[in-house]
Design an enzyme around this catalytic site. Structure first.
Site, PDB file in Angstrom:
ATOM      1  N   ILE A 167       0.992  -1.072  -0.092  1.00 46.91           N
ATOM      2  CA  ILE A 167      -0.083   0.012   0.092  1.00 46.91           C
ATOM      3  C   ILE A 167       0.766   1.298   0.048  1.00 46.91           C
ATOM      4  O   ILE A 167       0.663   2.190  -0.795  1.00 46.91           O
ATOM      5  CB  ILE A 167      -0.969  -0.169   1.288  1.00 46.91           C
ATOM      6  CG1 ILE A 167      -1.837  -1.257   1.108  1.00 46.91           C
ATOM      7  CG2 ILE A 167      -1.703   1.304   1.190  1.00 46.91           C
ATOM      8  CD1 ILE A 167      -2.801  -1.453   2.364  1.00 46.91           C
ATOM      9  N   THR A 245      -4.302   6.122   6.931  1.00 47.67           N
ATOM     10  CA  THR A 245      -5.119   4.999   6.404  1.00 47.67           C
ATOM     11  C   THR A 245      -4.900   3.584   6.842  1.00 47.67           C
ATOM     12  O   THR A 245      -5.324   2.604   6.146  1.00 47.67           O
ATOM     13  CB  THR A 245      -5.429   5.131   4.955  1.00 47.67           C
ATOM     14  OG1 THR A 245      -4.094   4.986   4.214  1.00 47.67           O
ATOM     15  CG2 THR A 245      -5.990   6.378   4.239  1.00 47.67           C
ATOM     16  N   ARG A 247      -3.608   2.086  10.666  1.00 47.94           N
ATOM     17  CA  ARG A 247      -4.398   1.789  11.710  1.00 47.94           C
ATOM     18  C   ARG A 247      -4.569   2.979  12.760  1.00 47.94           C
ATOM     19  O   ARG A 247      -3.375   3.541  12.991  1.00 47.94           O
ATOM     20  CB  ARG A 247      -3.751   0.571  12.427  1.00 47.94           C
ATOM     21  CG  ARG A 247      -4.170  -0.685  11.802  1.00 47.94           C
ATOM     22  CD  ARG A 247      -5.634  -1.337  11.963  1.00 47.94           C
ATOM     23  NE  ARG A 247      -5.927  -2.297  11.410  1.00 47.94           N
ATOM     24  CZ  ARG A 247      -6.505  -2.496  10.213  1.00 47.94           C
ATOM     25  NH1 ARG A 247      -6.579  -1.410   9.403  1.00 47.94           N
ATOM     26  NH2 ARG A 247      -6.798  -3.468   9.460  1.00 47.94           N
ATOM     27  N   GLU A 276     -12.234   2.041  17.250  1.00 44.74           N
ATOM     28  CA  GLU A 276     -13.127   2.022  16.179  1.00 44.74           C
ATOM     29  C   GLU A 276     -14.319   1.013  16.756  1.00 44.74           C
ATOM     30  O   GLU A 276     -13.723   0.108  17.231  1.00 44.74           O
ATOM     31  CB  GLU A 276     -12.680   1.563  14.706  1.00 44.74           C
ATOM     32  CG  GLU A 276     -12.082   2.539  14.268  1.00 44.74           C
ATOM     33  CD  GLU A 276     -11.601   2.118  12.814  1.00 44.74           C
ATOM     34  OE1 GLU A 276     -12.012   1.212  12.357  1.00 44.74           O
ATOM     35  OE2 GLU A 276     -10.480   2.711  12.285  1.00 44.74           O
ATOM     36  N   HIS A 294     -13.453   4.835   8.412  1.00 46.65           N
ATOM     37  CA  HIS A 294     -12.608   3.585   7.573  1.00 46.65           C
ATOM     38  C   HIS A 294     -13.139   3.003   6.318  1.00 46.65           C
ATOM     39  O   HIS A 294     -13.972   1.848   6.279  1.00 46.65           O
ATOM     40  CB  HIS A 294     -12.695   2.235   8.835  1.00 46.65           C
ATOM     41  CG  HIS A 294     -11.769   1.134   8.579  1.00 46.65           C
ATOM     42  ND1 HIS A 294     -10.978   0.736   9.552  1.00 46.65           N
ATOM     43  CD2 HIS A 294     -11.092   0.734   7.323  1.00 46.65           C
ATOM     44  CE1 HIS A 294     -10.283  -0.194   9.283  1.00 46.65           C
ATOM     45  NE2 HIS A 294     -10.230  -0.093   7.882  1.00 46.65           N
ATOM     46  N   SER A 297     -10.943   0.273   1.760  1.00 49.69           N
ATOM     47  CA  SER A 297     -11.249  -0.663   0.882  1.00 49.69           C
ATOM     48  C   SER A 297     -12.770  -0.802   0.684  1.00 49.69           C
ATOM     49  O   SER A 297     -13.247  -1.781  -0.165  1.00 49.69           O
ATOM     50  CB  SER A 297     -10.938  -1.974   1.610  1.00 49.69           C
ATOM     51  OG  SER A 297     -11.871  -2.445   2.730  1.00 49.69           O
TER      52      SER A 297
HETATM   53  C1  8YV Z   1     -11.028  -3.736   5.977  1.00 49.78           C
HETATM   54  C2  8YV Z   1      -8.839  -3.049   6.330  1.00 49.78           C
HETATM   55  O1  8YV Z   1     -12.271  -3.310   5.094  1.00 49.78           O
HETATM   56  O2  8YV Z   1      -8.214  -4.965   5.000  1.00 49.78           O
HETATM   57  C3  8YV Z   1      -8.013  -4.154   6.133  1.00 49.78           C
HETATM   58  O3  8YV Z   1      -6.988  -4.446   7.046  1.00 49.78           O
HETATM   59  O4  8YV Z   1      -8.238  -2.200   7.425  1.00 49.78           O
HETATM   60  C4  8YV Z   1     -10.030  -2.721   5.878  1.00 49.78           C
HETATM   61  O5  8YV Z   1      -9.514  -2.392   4.388  1.00 49.78           O
HETATM   62  C5  8YV Z   1     -11.478  -4.144   7.506  1.00 49.78           C
HETATM   63  O6  8YV Z   1     -10.283  -4.261   8.174  1.00 49.78           O
HETATM   64  C6  8YV Z   1     -12.783  -5.025   7.568  1.00 49.78           C
HETATM   65  O7  8YV Z   1     -12.399  -5.941   7.851  1.00 49.78           O
END
Ligand code: 8YV
Length: 328
Positions: A167, A245, A247, A276, A294, A297
């Site tokens: 990422i 973006t 944690r 969260e 959040h 994704s």
């Molecule tokens: C997820 C995320 O949507 O994939 C990850 O680690 O932070 C997010 O994109 C989220 O964790 C849902 O499980």
């Protein structure tokens, strides 16, 4: 194995803790025996432990905290836990290994969506998007003015990428298109950095000192907990922008809110928060942060791909192959 043998094998029973996108649930129903909770979940750990007796695999999300106790409470029927996330900070991987559970995650498929949203919150913070939206929606916009909503150009600024994994690299590639100069810190230099003309810093401190914009792209671990705090914020250049973006646990919220209020930092773009779905209410009172719940994704394509990745891993396991995204 022949096609017939594959067809005659019983379908793996998959306990799914949350509602998933329609295409993913459709494939679950076609290829597996799913246990789906129609109310959307999340189902609590007690319920998971009770219901898991009827399942061979568990499909969880980042909302379910799989501690050592949670693994210990799982019935023997469960062999594999697939998480719909690339992050595994909600899972005690050591406990899973000790207790003999296979664990998989969803790498790669969410890289682009997460990098896209990183640029969204970066621009939102740099260009004062929240203030503009608020004034417009509240009917308080009195018209264009030469000195109104003046933000900061990304072009020519130094972007510090903390965590140059998939990422981080995708963020850097996008930021290059905006004319930013890339700097990064990672445990080790990465070969891909050369194509990004990115400068390596062997310490976090060295990276912070040159980061006009800092993008957090590291995992949430005990080592990165509150890595961004009063002391480290003070190392950043004046008027720097912080983007997270990754944690929420990487940032000490109180320190960041203080720095945004005092003007020590120009602004912040945040998609993730410690604890969260609770969010430090201090963020709601300040205009110089662009915050999202959040959503990194959250596209149809990406969430489908994440769901399919979980199903591919479960299917591989039950057909005797190594799950492609195994993390424990
Ligand atoms: C997820 C995320 O949507 O994939 C990850 O680690 O932070 C997010 O994109 C989220 O964790 C849902 O499980």
């Amino acid at each position: 194995m022949t096609e017939n043998a594959a067809e005659s094998r019983p379908r793996p029973r998959v306990l799914v803790t949350r509602r998933l996108p329609a295409d993913v649930e459709a494939r679950l129903r076609t290829e597996f025996s799913p246990l789906l909770y129609e109310d959307g979940g999340p189902i609590g750990l007690d319920k998971i432990a009770a219901e898991a007796e009827k399942a061979d695999a568990l499909l969880i999300t980042g909302s379910e905290k799989m501690t050592g106790d949670a693994f210990a409470a799982l019935p023997k029927s469960i062999r594999i836990v697939a998480t719909l996330s690339v992050g595994t900070d909600h899972i005690d991987l050591d406990a899973a290994r000790k207790l003999g559970f296979v664990v998989t995650n969803t790498p790669d498929v969410l890289t682009d969506a997460t990098a896209d949203i990183t640029l969204l919150v970066m621009l939102g913070a740099a260009r004062r998007a929240y203030e503009g939206q608020k004034i417009l929606r509240e009917g308080r916009w009195t018209g264009w003015a030469p000195t109104q909503f003046l933000g900061t150009d990304l072009r020519g600024k130094r972007l510090g990428v903390l965590g140059m994994g998939r990422i981080g690299q995708a963020v850097a590639a996008r930021a290059r298109a905006f004319g930013m100069k890339i700097h990064y810190h990672n445990r080790r230099p990465v070969a891909e950095a050369e194509a990004l003309a990115a400068t390596y810093h062997d310490t976090v401190e060295s990276l912070l000192r040159v980061s006009d914009v800092l993008s957090l792209n590291c995992p949430g671990t005990p080592e990165t907990h509150h890595l961004i705090n009063d002391r480290t914020i003070d190392m950043m250049p004046p008027n720097a922008i912080l983007v997270n973006t990754a944690r929420g646990s990487v940032v000490d919220d109180e320190a960041l809110i203080r720095a945004l209020k005092s003007g020590r930092l120009q602004s912040a773009g945040l998609d993730v928060f410690e604890g969260e779905p609770k969010v430090n209410p201090g963020y709601f009172d300040i205009d110089n942060c662009y915050i999202l719940p959040h959503m990194g994704s959250a596209t149809v394509e990406t969430r489908n791909a994440m769901g399919f990745c979980c199903l591919d891993n479960i299917a591989a396991y039950f057909s005797g192959q190594e799950p492609p995204a195994r993390v424990a």
